[in-house]
Write a protein that holds these residues in place. Structure first.
Motif, PDB file in Angstrom:
ATOM      1  N   PRO A  28      -4.520  -2.475   2.322  1.00  0.00           N
ATOM      2  CA  PRO A  28      -5.704  -2.652   2.797  1.00  0.00           C
ATOM      3  C   PRO A  28      -5.876  -2.057   4.325  1.00  0.00           C
ATOM      4  CG  PRO A  28      -5.414  -4.627   1.754  1.00  0.00           C
ATOM      5  CD  PRO A  28      -4.149  -3.641   1.597  1.00  0.00           C
ATOM      6  N   TYR A  29      -4.578  -2.222   5.041  1.00  0.00           N
ATOM      7  CA  TYR A  29      -4.484  -1.834   6.627  1.00  0.00           C
ATOM      8  C   TYR A  29      -4.567  -0.375   6.838  1.00  0.00           C
ATOM      9  CZ  TYR A  29      -3.735  -4.139  10.860  1.00  0.00           C
ATOM     10  OH  TYR A  29      -3.611  -4.526  12.390  1.00  0.00           O
ATOM     11  N   ILE A  30      -4.104   0.401   5.393  1.00  0.00           N
ATOM     12  CA  ILE A  30      -4.220   1.983   5.694  1.00  0.00           C
ATOM     13  C   ILE A  30      -5.660   2.246   5.747  1.00  0.00           C
ATOM     14  CG2 ILE A  30      -3.758   3.854   4.219  1.00  0.00           C
ATOM     15  CD1 ILE A  30      -1.370   2.667   2.988  1.00  0.00           C
ATOM     16  N   ALA A  31      -6.494   1.664   4.896  1.00  0.00           N
ATOM     17  CA  ALA A  31      -8.058   2.113   4.977  1.00  0.00           C
ATOM     18  C   ALA A  31      -8.738   1.442   5.978  1.00  0.00           C
ATOM     19  CB  ALA A  31      -8.730   1.718   3.769  1.00  0.00           C
ATOM     20  N   PRO A  40     -16.798  -6.475   5.310  1.00  0.00           N
ATOM     21  CA  PRO A  40     -16.302  -5.823   4.063  1.00  0.00           C
ATOM     22  C   PRO A  40     -15.238  -4.506   4.393  1.00  0.00           C
ATOM     23  CG  PRO A  40     -18.569  -6.019   3.712  1.00  0.00           C
ATOM     24  CD  PRO A  40     -18.428  -6.343   5.196  1.00  0.00           C
ATOM     25  N   LEU A  41     -14.282  -4.666   3.331  1.00  0.00           N
ATOM     26  CA  LEU A  41     -13.168  -3.423   3.818  1.00  0.00           C
ATOM     27  C   LEU A  41     -13.362  -2.171   3.131  1.00  0.00           C
ATOM     28  CD1 LEU A  41      -9.792  -5.510   3.262  1.00  0.00           C
ATOM     29  CD2 LEU A  41     -11.142  -5.548   5.517  1.00  0.00           C
ATOM     30  N   ASN A  42     -12.955  -1.290   4.009  1.00  0.00           N
ATOM     31  CA  ASN A  42     -12.920   0.029   3.345  1.00  0.00           C
ATOM     32  C   ASN A  42     -12.059   0.153   2.052  1.00  0.00           C
ATOM     33  OD1 ASN A  42     -14.584   1.333   5.275  1.00  0.00           O
ATOM     34  ND2 ASN A  42     -12.746   1.738   6.569  1.00  0.00           N
ATOM     35  N   SER A  71      -4.015   8.295  -3.772  1.00  0.00           N
ATOM     36  CA  SER A  71      -3.584   9.641  -4.085  1.00  0.00           C
ATOM     37  C   SER A  71      -3.459  10.483  -2.701  1.00  0.00           C
ATOM     38  CB  SER A  71      -4.943  10.385  -4.822  1.00  0.00           C
ATOM     39  OG  SER A  71      -5.893  10.546  -3.852  1.00  0.00           O
ATOM     40  N   THR A  72      -3.854   9.665  -1.673  1.00  0.00           N
ATOM     41  CA  THR A  72      -3.557  10.332  -0.352  1.00  0.00           C
ATOM     42  C   THR A  72      -2.430   9.374   0.574  1.00  0.00           C
ATOM     43  OG1 THR A  72      -5.180   8.934   0.862  1.00  0.00           O
ATOM     44  CG2 THR A  72      -6.127  11.095  -0.111  1.00  0.00           C
ATOM     45  N   PHE A  73      -1.838   8.489  -0.019  1.00  0.00           N
ATOM     46  CA  PHE A  73      -0.718   7.868   0.743  1.00  0.00           C
ATOM     47  C   PHE A  73       0.122   8.526   1.071  1.00  0.00           C
ATOM     48  CE2 PHE A  73      -1.593   3.147  -1.441  1.00  0.00           C
ATOM     49  CZ  PHE A  73      -2.786   3.226  -0.786  1.00  0.00           C
ATOM     50  N   ILE A 101      -5.279  13.612   6.434  1.00  0.00           N
ATOM     51  CA  ILE A 101      -6.083  13.152   5.367  1.00  0.00           C
ATOM     52  C   ILE A 101      -5.527  11.714   4.675  1.00  0.00           C
ATOM     53  CG2 ILE A 101      -6.985  13.575   2.950  1.00  0.00           C
ATOM     54  CD1 ILE A 101      -7.028  16.572   3.617  1.00  0.00           C
ATOM     55  N   GLY A 102      -6.302  10.743   4.776  1.00  0.00           N
ATOM     56  CA  GLY A 102      -5.846   9.656   4.291  1.00  0.00           C
ATOM     57  C   GLY A 102      -5.040   8.823   5.102  1.00  0.00           C
ATOM     58  N   TYR A 103      -5.162   9.308   6.284  1.00  0.00           N
ATOM     59  CA  TYR A 103      -4.311   8.632   7.529  1.00  0.00           C
ATOM     60  C   TYR A 103      -5.119   8.206   8.688  1.00  0.00           C
ATOM     61  CZ  TYR A 103       0.072   8.322  10.023  1.00  0.00           C
ATOM     62  OH  TYR A 103       1.454   7.842  10.689  1.00  0.00           O
TER      63      TYR A 103
END
Length: 380
Positions: A330-333, A346-348, A353-355, A362-364
């Motif tokens: 969850p902290y990634i997003a 609410p959380l993103n 797939s982008t981890f 991207i995804g970062y």
């Protein structure tokens, strides 16, 4: 917006020489954004700084190799060269500029290294014993006494480099089937010398690392991570309580001060979280270990927590202990995760797939802050 400020989750807590303003931490997360020489790149400064946006947050770095010989997965970081130390220093400065606390997680990979990459680098593929990983067509070479002692020295030198870069402390990674955990488990450690066999011997390397690093940088700057119930990378244990009770009792005898203990819940086993396997210890708890630790220092707990279960943990199940709840995916997003949890926003949703997109934004750095957070900051 609803507020959860009455929860213990948002009460200050001291770790080592630092005071946190709440009890949410960024867990160590491999993201593969380092360059091909294992050096952090510029986009990582923003990533870490954004997740430190709530002052007094504990930020724990991604697992960082302790030596050139242990940089055995592509695009993971090291903190061994002057260039690597300088790059981490910029990241740490960015975290500190947000008023947050930074610990560098340090690890050695052992047989968890990528076999073809190890061969490409011309390095030995090694572990506690010659027990191969399931699904890997390579047999590790048992480490020599000299290699084991060098491993201890490598943890010390990388810890010193971390402090030189500005880190408030280091977290020694003795979990999830990496080298120290390979020594802890009788499934991967079949040695008959002083580094294997009995619980005391299997625990020796981890304890010697903690002791040496504590002597080098001060015990108040040292933490350690354990995953008692994880079977990830072939380190399931049939003597869990004996191994980990012994470890924490020995740590408590080393010094009256220690930064924190990091523990992974049974449901946090990467075999389940990452690979989707059925949990083998789902009903097991960390209670025996929290009781043995007895509030010697704060404890970071990890294991697929949500905002709701984090509050329930600190105010309920762990109400008698100084617990910090770690968040990973969850902290990634959600770079403003702490603010969102505190105010019921609410959380993103994250995109798995982008981890691990190598050196990509991207995804970062493309997940948005909440409108509420941005509005509050503009009006501050």
């Amino acid at each position: 917006m609803s507020s959860t400020t009455s929860s213990r989750l948002f009460k200050p807590l001291k770790i080592g020489n630092n005071t946190l303003q709440h009890r949410i931490a960024l867990l160590p997360l491999t993201r593969n954004r380092n360059d091909n020489e294992h050096t952090p790149i510029t986009i990582m400064e923003k990533y870490y700084a954004d997740r430190a946006s709530a002052p007094g947050t504990l930020i724990i770095s991604e697992a960082t190799a302790t030596s050139y010989e242990e940089q055995n997965q592509r695009n993971i970081p090291g903190i061994n060269t002057e260039k690597q130390v300088a790059a981490w220093s910029k990241i740490i400065d960015a975290v500190h500029a947000k008023g947050s606390v930074y610990f560098q997680q340090l690890f050695a990979l052992g047989r968890a290294g990528t076999v073809d990459y190890v061969k490409e680098r011309g390095l030995p593929y090694r572990s506690a014993s010659d027990i191969p990983l399931d699904g890997v067509d390579a047999i590790p070479t048992p480490m020599t006494e000299a290699e084991i002692l060098q491993t201890i020295d490598d943890f010390v030198s990388s810890a010193k480099n971390s402090v030189a870069a500005g880190a408030d402390g280091v977290e020694i990674h003795a979990a999830h089937g990496y080298l120290l955990d390979q020594f802890l488990s009788s499934a991967s450690n079949k040695r008959t010398d002083r580094w294997g066999g009995s619980v005391e011997n299997r625990a020796r390397l981890t304890l010697e690392v903690i002791k040496a690093v504590s002597a080098a940088i001060g015990p108040e700057k040292v933490a350690v991570r354990f995953s008692p119930y994880a079977g990830f990378q072939g380190v399931a244990k049939d003597d869990i309580e004996e191994v980990y009770t012994y470890l924490v009792k020995q740590i408590k005898q080393m010094s009256p001060s220690f930064a924190y203990l990091s523990l992974v819940e049974a449901r946090g086993d990467p075999n389940h979280v990452v690979l989707g396997h059925k949990l083998i210890n789902e009903s097991k708890t960390l209670d025996f270990l929290l009781k043995a630790w007895d509030n010697f220092a704060p404890v970071v707990v990890a294991g697929s927590y949500t905002p709701e279960t984090a509050i329930a943990a600190v105010d309920g199940h762990y109400k008698d202990y100084n617990v910090i709840v770690g968040f990973g995916r969850p902290y990634i997003a959600n770079p403003d995760l702490v603010y969102r949890v505190q105010h019921g926003i609410p959380l993103n949703k994250y995109d798995r797939s982008t981890f691990y997109l190598v050196m990509s934004d991207i995804g970062y750095n493309d997940y948005p802050f909440s409108h509420e957070f941005l509005t509050t900051k503009v009006g501050a």
